[in-house]
Design a protein around this motif. Structure first.
Motif, short mmCIF file in Angstrom:
data_model
loop_
_atom_site.label_atom_id
_atom_site.label_comp_id
_atom_site.label_asym_id
_atom_site.label_seq_id
_atom_site.Cartn_x
_atom_site.Cartn_y
_atom_site.Cartn_z
N VAL A 357 31.99 19.12 21.19
CA VAL A 357 31.51 18.91 22.55
C VAL A 357 30.24 19.72 22.70
CG1 VAL A 357 32.03 19.13 25.00
CG2 VAL A 357 33.87 18.58 23.39
N GLY A 358 29.11 19.03 22.93
CA GLY A 358 27.80 19.69 22.94
C GLY A 358 27.62 20.61 24.14
N CYS A 359 26.56 21.40 24.09
CA CYS A 359 26.23 22.36 25.14
C CYS A 359 26.24 21.69 26.51
CB CYS A 359 24.84 22.93 24.92
SG CYS A 359 24.78 24.14 23.63
N ASN A 360 26.91 22.33 27.44
CA ASN A 360 26.90 21.89 28.85
C ASN A 360 27.44 20.48 29.07
OD1 ASN A 360 25.71 24.38 29.62
ND2 ASN A 360 23.74 23.58 28.92
N ALA A 361 28.05 19.89 28.07
CA ALA A 361 28.66 18.57 28.26
C ALA A 361 29.93 18.74 29.10
CB ALA A 361 28.99 17.94 26.92
N LYS A 380 38.67 11.72 15.86
CA LYS A 380 38.34 12.66 14.79
C LYS A 380 36.83 12.65 14.51
CE LYS A 380 41.22 12.69 11.37
NZ LYS A 380 41.88 12.24 10.13
N GLY A 381 36.24 13.82 14.55
CA GLY A 381 34.82 13.94 14.19
C GLY A 381 33.84 13.42 15.24
N ALA A 382 34.35 12.96 16.40
CA ALA A 382 33.44 12.42 17.43
C ALA A 382 32.58 13.53 18.01
CB ALA A 382 34.25 11.76 18.54
N VAL A 383 31.42 13.15 18.52
CA VAL A 383 30.53 14.14 19.11
C VAL A 383 30.20 13.73 20.54
CG1 VAL A 383 28.26 15.25 18.98
CG2 VAL A 383 29.51 14.69 16.88
N VAL A 384 30.51 14.60 21.49
CA VAL A 384 30.07 14.39 22.86
C VAL A 384 28.73 15.11 22.95
CG1 VAL A 384 30.60 14.76 25.30
CG2 VAL A 384 32.46 14.40 23.66
N GLU A 385 27.65 14.34 23.09
CA GLU A 385 26.32 14.94 23.03
C GLU A 385 26.12 15.95 24.16
OE1 GLU A 385 24.34 14.48 20.58
OE2 GLU A 385 25.13 12.66 19.63
N ALA A 386 25.22 16.89 23.91
CA ALA A 386 24.93 17.93 24.90
C ALA A 386 24.51 17.29 26.22
CB ALA A 386 23.81 18.83 24.37
#
Lengths: 396, 370
Positions: A357-361, A380-386
């Motif tokens: 989980v990106g910055c400030n998301a 698995k491995g997902a990214v919640v962008e900042a």
């Protein structure tokens, strides 16, 4: 080769997809889904076997088995790797008579592994699912089975009458012998729901598995075919009542709930040991956890290898996670290896292994009992962008 | 490359912490024992034959290491061997490392003669790439390699072995048991030699009643110019746990993220015996900050700037700061602990107060009730 005769062995059905867990089981079999900070679902039935004195376990795998196979390995974490004990992974295989291929149903999976069972010449076979969270002494159930002279004993738990139409229901006589089995009855006559845990006399089960395989109309399933066939043939079936904690973690909601149940000073489900109640897991070589000077951790589990710099409330932080500065995690299940970057806010969510989980998301929203199904989930491995948002109930 | 490892399990003493255990089996860092670092350093470099030389009270060490399966040493060929003492003809027990190696000669000379041997103690903790050390030894063509650390010598700390290099990097001075001034390198108690050379040296020295590794072998060789010495300097974090004050200070140093990451992730993971404990639980009114801790704890009270081992219970209302709390301790309601080392299985009664100082922490020995 010499195989020691066993009075009782266990067969663990671990091949299901668990499609209701959605993104969490896209690349992983359900029994390999992480639970409680450092465990996986399969640790519960496997540890129950060991704690019940069952040292020979066949594990039937089919769906996405790589991680599950790796996790089970040679059975060492559960002490099942000794000269006369085993945790044997049994995948589907090809056979000369073509009576093989993918496991067509739960009964067919056992049928295809009759040879494995016969090596140990057992009196009793315990058949288990790989998708429930509970602690149970199977040896007490086997004793009950033997004492009652049953051919098959089915573990049941009492559910409410409203719930009963979602389960396989055992209709029983006053002595707990079963006279009828109904799969998801619209008008339930009993509230004794099957837990998918069976003890069979092996000779009887063997005969019924072979007969079931001959029947082209059978769906080769224990609940739909084997149990009704045993009843029709006049065999004695017993219901074994279990009143301990038991949770089918087949849905996102129930997986989240079961995780929350291990929290608290007097938890609904106590993961801690006690005599013959330790849950064993494969351990990673991770250092001790670290709680920073600015961290705040309250009513939560934090497993080894994790570093917390932010705030964690009413949550499970699994092994090897990092919770960054000023990040907030509440009412959430954070699976192994997750990184929550500084300033991010995670509420009422399940974060899949190694997701980020990106910055400030922002993930999810405040937990409200009326919206309890609105759990946000990352795969698995997902990214919640900042600086982005994953809404309550959304999946990534 | 054939290489074997030998670990010395009893070097020095940590007062009350080593009354009933070897220095190698002193718990460290929440979930480890000191020997885990030496064992992991060796096995990460592919060493598959390890001997552990112990002199006395090695029960806890054997319990911890077992057959060595956690370190991948449960092998058909090679693997782990405990070289426990037996009385020598001339002495009651080993007087020095050379004498203990003499007693372990069968192990040392087993297998191919051209192999190398890495000797390591167990109280100086680091995460070092032994392949690098071995490569340096082989490239140097010298008889013995000594692994050292710069910046430890300060004129106060007594060093087992202090080495000064000249501008060309050749040895200019060697001193033993010496509070060396700044500029000297401190030994990390890790040596590499060939098996053949070491066996010869051990035989020659024992025949002349010389048994001290640092004094008789290293210093002796250098003074008589009979052997050549390669000095390897390790850049990473090194923790010298040679006194209780150092042990206490170094344990709390793990709270520093850089030190912790360096020690546990610099080259390879550090392996230890697995205990199946649930993750640590933090209660509704807990206040936990600046702590390093293992699984299985129940934190109800206030804990700051401390290291906690497995299964520690801190009741609500208790206050723990600047402490090292080993496995299974129970700290009662309202108790106050500052600068304290609790060994395993200690119970602190509700309301009890224990206050030490940074240089003289209070030690409560194993199983104590206060």
């Amino acid at each position: 080769m010499y195989f020691q005769k066993k009075r009782c062995i266990a067969m663990l059905l671990a091949g299901g997809q668990g499609s209701r867990l959605k993104v969490l089981t896209e690349n992983t079999a359900k029994p390999a889904v992480p639970f409680g900070g450092k465990y996986r679902i399969i640790d519960f039935p496997l540890s129950n076997c060991v704690n019940s004195g069952i040292d020979t376990v066949g594990i039937l795998t089919q769906y996405q088995p790589l991680e599950l196979n790796e996790y089970i390995g040679n059975g060492q974490p559960w002490g099942l790797n000794k000269t006369h004990s085993c945790a044997q992974v049994l995948p589907p295989y090809e056979r000369h008579d073509k009576k093989s291929g993918w496991y067509k149903g739960t009964a067919n999976a056992i049928y295809q592994n009759i040879d494995f069972i016969e090596r140990f010449d057992p009196e009793y076979v315990v058949v288990l699912g790989g998708d429930h969270i509970y602690k149970m002494d199977y040896s007490a159930m086997v004793d009950y089975h033997v004492k009652n002279g049953a051919s098959c004993t089915i573990a049941v738990r009492n559910v409410s009458l409203e719930e009963a139409s979602r389960f396989g229901i055992m209709n029983t006589n006053p002595d707990n012998s079963v006279y009828e089995f109904e799969e998801k009855p619209a008008q339930p006559k009993s509230t004794k729901a099957s837990m998918g845990i069976y003890v069979f006399d092996w000779k009887v089960l063997r005969e019924f598995l072979i007969a079931d395989e001959e029947d082209p109309n059978s769906s080769n399933d224990f609940g739909k075919n084997i149990i009704p066939n045993l009843l029709n043939a006049g065999h004695k079936l017993m219901a074994y009542e279990f009143d301990g904690y038991w949770m089918d973690v087949g849905t996102i909601q129930s997986l989240w709930e079961a995780n929350m149940d291990v929290l608290g000073k007097d938890p609904v489900f106590d993961l801690r040991g006690g005599k013959n109640a330790t849950i064993y897991a494969r351990n990673n070589a991770l250092p001790s956890s670290y709680i920073d000077k600015d961290a705040k951790v309250v009513n939560c589990f934090i497993a080894e290898g994790s570093e917390v710099y932010g705030t964690v409330r009413h949550s499970i932080i699994s092994i090897g996670c990092t919770i960054g500065e000023n990040a907030i995690v509440e009412d959430s299940v954070v699976m192994p290896g997750v990184v929550i970057e500084p300033g991010a806010i995670v509420r009422h969510a399940i974060l899949g292994e190694n997701s980020r989980v990106g910055c400030n998301a922002i993930v999810g929203g405040a937990f409200k009992p009326k919206d309890k199904k609105k759990i946000s989930v990352t795969s698995k491995g997902a990214v919640v962008e900042a600086n982005t948002v994953l809404l309550p109930g959304d999946m990534l | 490359m054939k290489v074997m490892g030998i670990i010395f399990a009893n070097d020095g003493s940590l007062e009350g912490l080593t009354t009933h255990r070897t220095t190698a089996s002193v718990p460290f860092g929440g979930r480890y024992r000191q020997v885990d670092f030496a064992l992991s350093n060796l096995t990460a470099a592919g060493v598959r034959q390890v001997g552990i030389i112990s002199r006395h009270h090695y029960q806890s060490l054997i319990n911890h290491i077992g057959a060595g399966e956690e370190w991948g040493l449960e092998l058909e060929e090679g693997g782990l061997e405990f070289l426990t003492p037996y009385a020598m003809s001339a002495t009651d027990s080993y007087r020095g490392k050379l004498e203990s190696l003499y007693a372990a000669m069968t192990f040392l000379t087993y297998g191919t003669e051209d192999a190398y041997v890495i000797l390591t103690g167990s109280t100086i903790l680091c995460n070092i790439n032994m392949k690098d050390v071995l490569a340096s030894h082989i490239a140097s063509g010298k008889d013995i390699t000594i692994v050292t650390k710069a910046g430890v010598a300060n004129g106060k700390k007594q060093l087992d072995l202090a080495i000064k290099l000249d501008k060309k990097g050749e040895v200019a001075d060697i001193a033993v048991d010496y509070a060396a001034p700044e500029g000297y390198l401190a030994t990390m108690d890790i040596f590499v030699t060939s098996k053949k050379w070491l066996a010869e040296q051990v035989r020659e020295h024992i025949a002349r009643n010389l048994f001290h590794m640092d004094r008789d072998l290293v210093l002796g060789l250098w003074q008589k110019s009979e052997g050549s010495i390669n000095v390897y300097q390790f850049p990473g974090v090194v923790l010298y746990n040679e006194s209780v004050a150092e042990y206490f200070h170094n344990t709390l140093a793990l709270i520093d993220t850089k030190t912790r990451h360096d020690l546990f992730g610099y080259n390879h993971p550090v392996y230890t015996r697995v205990r199946d404990r649930v993750p640590t639980f933090y209660g509704e009114n807990s206040e936990a900050t600046d702590i390093v801790l293992a699984d299985g704890c129940m934190i109800g009270g206030k804990v700051t700037n401390s290291v906690l081992f497995r299964n520690v219970t801190v009741y609500p209302g208790a206050e723990v700061s600047d402490c090292v709390i080993m496995n299974d301790a129970v700290i009662g309601e309202g108790a106050e602990l500052k600068y304290v080392i609790l060994d395993k299985d200690v119970t602190v009664r509700p309301g009890a107060k224990l206050i030490g100082t940074p240089d003289n922490p209070v030690i409560i020995t194993r199983g104590g009730l206060v």
